[in-house]
Design a protein around this motif. Structure first.
Motif, PDB file in Angstrom:
ATOM      1  N   MET A 287      22.008  -8.066  -3.155  1.00  0.00           N
ATOM      2  CA  MET A 287      21.353  -7.670  -1.892  1.00  0.00           C
ATOM      3  C   MET A 287      22.313  -7.832  -0.722  1.00  0.00           C
ATOM      4  O   MET A 287      22.402  -6.976   0.164  1.00  0.00           O
ATOM      5  N   ALA A 288      23.055  -8.948  -0.738  1.00  0.00           N
ATOM      6  CA  ALA A 288      23.981  -9.216   0.375  1.00  0.00           C
ATOM      7  C   ALA A 288      25.119  -8.201   0.400  1.00  0.00           C
ATOM      8  O   ALA A 288      25.523  -7.725   1.471  1.00  0.00           O
TER       9      ALA A 288
ATOM     10  N   GLU B 203      23.605  -4.716   1.597  1.00  0.00           N
ATOM     11  CA  GLU B 203      22.864  -4.652   2.880  1.00  0.00           C
ATOM     12  C   GLU B 203      23.581  -3.845   3.964  1.00  0.00           C
ATOM     13  O   GLU B 203      22.950  -3.008   4.631  1.00  0.00           O
TER      14      GLU B 203
ATOM     15  N   CYS C 172      17.920  -0.497   5.771  1.00  0.00           N
ATOM     16  CA  CYS C 172      16.475  -0.698   5.590  1.00  0.00           C
ATOM     17  C   CYS C 172      15.925   0.049   4.379  1.00  0.00           C
ATOM     18  O   CYS C 172      14.713   0.248   4.275  1.00  0.00           O
TER      19      CYS C 172
ATOM     20  N   LYS D  10      14.882  -7.104   3.595  1.00  0.00           N
ATOM     21  CA  LYS D  10      15.876  -8.010   4.186  1.00  0.00           C
ATOM     22  C   LYS D  10      15.762  -9.376   3.504  1.00  0.00           C
ATOM     23  O   LYS D  10      14.659  -9.896   3.324  1.00  0.00           O
TER      24      LYS D  10
ATOM     25  N   ARG E  71      11.856   1.228  -0.303  1.00  0.00           N
ATOM     26  CA  ARG E  71      12.699   0.045  -0.470  1.00  0.00           C
ATOM     27  C   ARG E  71      12.985  -0.189  -1.947  1.00  0.00           C
ATOM     28  O   ARG E  71      12.052  -0.187  -2.760  1.00  0.00           O
TER      29      ARG E  71
END
Ligand code: SR1
Ligand code: MG
Length: 432
Positions: A91-92, A95, A100, A104, A252
């Protein structure tokens, strides 16, 4: 105590979650109030993890904890909770590029393997929406764009090899999850294994056929080698329609615990497989012919949208970025002749991604019909003969993709073929 866990690890219960969350930095800022104001719901429905939603008068959070076992199976199937580290790292990494199109992440707890992240509301799991016959105008486009952005920016096209190799090494440690994929996706469906399931007796012939047919097993072996050896980009690793949450105007991608370096087509193939499954399963959800036709057309349209969104976004990123990666140094492609040559290289690269995509899609269709983790799309069809008929159509398409790949030159050729296999039937020998 499982031996890879820190001795302080504990499985969190809903009742202790407010006090636990209160001990983490930043949580009060999101939720407001005090722990006594926070309401916790256990909403886990995936195969692996515990998931809670926490609501307060001022906001909400999602809390995901990796359990030291496979949640749907229980403690007799141990699985390292370290997978949360790889999900959080994935995820990091993504990102900055996908923004979006993913929730988050607020906090990672490396002791309890907990990720605290944005609560998605009123989103639902795309698979559930498709089963219910809902339409989501942006889901396929956004998922294609998500895969393009994540893949491009983590590949040799965008990264100097030193940075990429560090991540290859980091995610290469996600071996327990990769072992699940190697076994459950690529291997088990073609041998007798205790955890395999299928619609029996209807699909017994298909199951035996897949176990004995060297054409399909050698194609699968080639793609398993590709999955294991091709570190093309950082991939999600399990990007089916259960890993996408949607509203009509928001998309998402969630659940990246299977992240690793691998072929880009693996993620594309996962999503494509599940859209194709949705098409075949629909015959068991809608009986009225015009409504069935209309919804299936929507699914096929979205398959084209998905591939084109990926293709076009990836191409734009490649064309518009200074070539910072080591694969195709700008100094080798100066001037108009260099630009023309690069155009050919890009087209060939994406052509190969397409070939990988449809092959992985086929492999993923097969694993969801004769392997361990079955799909709700089919399981909600109570009439087993109808379910098996729909599954056989999907198996026949998958078999054709793997054994006659040259018939599928582009996404239009694939879409064209889908309805041809609908009535393939329960006897695979009749097809060849
Ligand atoms: C034991 S885990 C089974 C499956 O669930 C996940 O969603 C992955 O698809 C995995 O293969
Ligand atoms: Mg998953």
């Amino acid at each position: 105590m499982h031996n890879d866990l820190n001795s302080a690890y504990r499985v969190l219960s809903a009742s202790e979650l407010p006090d636990y969350l209160d001990s983490l930095p930043g949580v009060r800022e999101v939720l407001g109030g005090t722990p006594s104001d926070w309401r916790v719901r256990d909403v886990a429905d995936g195969n692996l993890n515990a998931v809670f939603l926490v609501d307060s008068p001022a906001g909400g959070l999602c809390v995901k904890q990796a359990l030291p076992w496979v949640r749907v199976h229980g403690e007799s199937w141990p699985l390292t909770a370290e997978r949360a580290l790889f999900e959080y790292s994935y995820m990091a990494r993504l990102e900055p590029f996908v923004g979006c199109l993913a929730p988050k992440a607020y906090h990672f707890d490396p002791i309890n393997y907990v990720i605290v992240m944005e609560k998605l509301e009123p989103h639902i799991i795309l698979r559930k929406g498709l089963i219910a016959g809902q339409r989501f105008p942006l889901a396929a486009r956004d998922t294609g764009a998500y895969i393009a952005a994540g893949a491009f920016h983590t590949s040799d096209l965008a990264l100097p090899f030193e940075r990429k190799f560090n991540d290859v090494a980091l995610f290469a440690r996600n071996q327990a999850l990769l072992r699940i994929t190697v076994d459950l996706v690529f291997t088990d469906p073609y041998v007798e294994v205790w955890r395999n399931r299928w619609t029996t007796p209807h699909l017994d012939q298909w199951t035996q056929f897949l176990r004995s047919d060297f054409a399909v097993k050698s194609a699968v072996a080639d793609h398993r080698r590709n999955y294991l050896s091709n570190t093309q980009a950082l991939i999600h690793g399990d990007l089916h329609t259960g890993s996408v949450m949607v509203t009509e105007d928001d998309t998402r991608v969630i659940d990246g615990e299977f992240a690793s370096y691998g072929p880009i087509g693996f993620d594309l193939g996962a999503f494509l497989a599940n859209m194709l499954v949705a098409w075949y399963a629909k015959a068991g959800h809608i009986s009225e012919a015009a409504a069935l036709h209309s919804y299936r057309q929507y699914l096929l349209d979205q398959i084209a949208v998905f591939w084109n969104a990926f293709h076009d976004r990836f191409l734009v990123l490649w064309e518009s970025h200074e070539l910072a990666g080591d694969a195709y140094p700008q100094s080798h492609f100066e001037g108009a002749p260099g630009a023309a040559r690069l155009r050919k290289i890009r087209a060939a690269y994406l052509d190969q991604v397409f070939k990988d995509t449809i092959a992985f899609a086929a492999i993923k269709i097969i694993r969801r019909i004769v392997g361990y983790a079955q799909l709700a799309d089919f399981e909600v069809i109570e009439d087993l003969a109808l379910r098996a008929h729909a599954q056989a159509g999907a198996l026949a398409l998958a078999y054709s993709i793997l054994t006659e790949p040259d018939r599928y030159t582009d996404i239009a050729a694939l879409i064209d073929a889908v309805s041809r296999f609908e009535h393939a039937g329960l006897n695979p020998h009749a097809l060849i």
